[in-house]
Design an enzyme around this catalytic site. Sequence first.
Site, short mmCIF file in Angstrom:
data_model
loop_
_atom_site.label_atom_id
_atom_site.label_comp_id
_atom_site.label_asym_id
_atom_site.label_seq_id
_atom_site.Cartn_x
_atom_site.Cartn_y
_atom_site.Cartn_z
N ARG A 1 17.36 -1.85 21.05
CA ARG A 1 17.95 -2.67 22.10
C ARG A 1 16.86 -3.27 22.99
O ARG A 1 16.94 -4.43 23.40
CB ARG A 1 18.93 -1.83 22.93
CG ARG A 1 20.18 -1.41 22.18
CD ARG A 1 21.21 -0.79 23.08
NE ARG A 1 20.96 0.61 23.37
CZ ARG A 1 21.55 1.63 22.74
NH1 ARG A 1 22.39 1.41 21.75
NH2 ARG A 1 21.29 2.88 23.09
N PHE B 1 30.16 -6.47 16.82
CA PHE B 1 30.42 -5.03 16.82
C PHE B 1 29.77 -4.43 18.08
O PHE B 1 29.06 -3.43 18.02
CB PHE B 1 29.87 -4.36 15.56
CG PHE B 1 30.29 -5.01 14.27
CD1 PHE B 1 31.53 -4.74 13.70
CD2 PHE B 1 29.45 -5.91 13.63
CE1 PHE B 1 31.91 -5.34 12.51
CE2 PHE B 1 29.82 -6.52 12.44
CZ PHE B 1 31.06 -6.23 11.88
N ASP C 1 25.52 -5.25 14.47
CA ASP C 1 25.38 -3.78 14.54
C ASP C 1 26.68 -3.14 14.06
O ASP C 1 27.40 -2.50 14.84
CB ASP C 1 25.05 -3.36 15.98
CG ASP C 1 24.83 -1.86 16.11
OD1 ASP C 1 24.56 -1.20 15.10
OD2 ASP C 1 24.96 -1.35 17.25
N CYS D 1 23.45 1.58 9.49
CA CYS D 1 23.32 2.97 9.95
C CYS D 1 23.77 3.97 8.89
O CYS D 1 24.10 5.11 9.21
CB CYS D 1 24.10 3.18 11.25
SG CYS D 1 25.87 2.85 11.13
#
Length: 400
Positions: free
Chosen positions: A214, A230, A301, A341
């Site tokens: 971030r 997202f 994301d 992820c």
Amino acid sequence: MSETAVTLKKGEGRSLKAGGLWVYDNEIDTIKGTFKNGDIVTLHDFDGYVMGRGFINQNSKIRVRMMTRRPDQEIDEAFLKRRVKAAWDYRKDTVDTSSCRVIFGEADFLPGFVADKYGDVLVVQSLALGMERFKEKLVSILKDVLLEDGIKIRGVYERSDAREREKEGLARVKGFIGEAFDTNVEIVENGVHYMVDVENGQKTGFFLDQKYNRLAIQKLCRGKRVLDCFTHMGTFALNAGIAGAREVTGLDISEFALQQARDNAALNRLQDIVTFRCADVLDELPRLAGQGEQYDVVILDPPAFTKSREATKNAIRGYREINRKGLMLVKDGGYLATCSCSHFMTQELFAKTIREAAASVHKRLRQAEFRTQAPDHPILWAADESYYLKFYIFQVCREK
């Protein structure tokens, strides 16, 4: 010392011998001795060589999780304190510890146990039967270790409500460990204030693993028009806003998460710059493209598209599609930040999927950065499950 001896089949235990911590049920030849699930056992190679000690659970395909390579090591309070102290010392060396993951299971040699620190609150997860037995002791040790550095923990909340527990024969549970407290906790990360709901938020309440990813997008966003897909609690969107973006839109399908995002925007006085809309991202992106919308920065994301090796083919299609749709909205010379992820989506596979997506919409990519999870989620080599987050930043150029 445990008298129960677990012996591997000849040729098995390759991951363990390379430095991993797991022994699967199909790698075991014999188990000799009396034990209950969760007990500490001694592991032997096929030829009798002692490989260390760990806890056994016949309910799980991960039959033994190793605690130590030393056959004479007692798994007692002193042992657990050394592990916890080492984990905390590592965080002090590598990350901002105001809010961070203090213990990351196998990567901190405490398999199946997770502890996150949000200011003066701890949130813990116990995901394996053997660690369940040590849970209360580990919480007590954690509080003592932090107090040694002047950090007084005012409350502990358990979020052992993940489905992984069921694979261990454990019920999913959540609730206070000790005295009750307000479970809405304010934290500051990268200069952004968040109100974290440790009781109802996803995972332990917040995604700490993206902290420095971030931060990495902040430098791209000053004066820019940004689309955060997202967005969940608005974390990337708010980092763009705090960095001086002129306009940020966050999209998510969860109205509950978006209300948290709006509250966080107001907390940072960014509500006039950072706005949120409830939408299915996969449907919304082509609609925006059809309207001729273009952004300086697009952030993708998504949640994990696969949590099993068997579903990887479907995940590849999902990642290819979302990146193709996202790329269509990046103006020439703009930036795409995109991540996966899922540890089953390897770095090589993810890169190949993005490359295919870019080719399908005639875009050329210049890689600016490749990043992984924050250092408080360390990657233990040979423990593949500890490496899951892949994060790319590309400059996007039209084919010329």
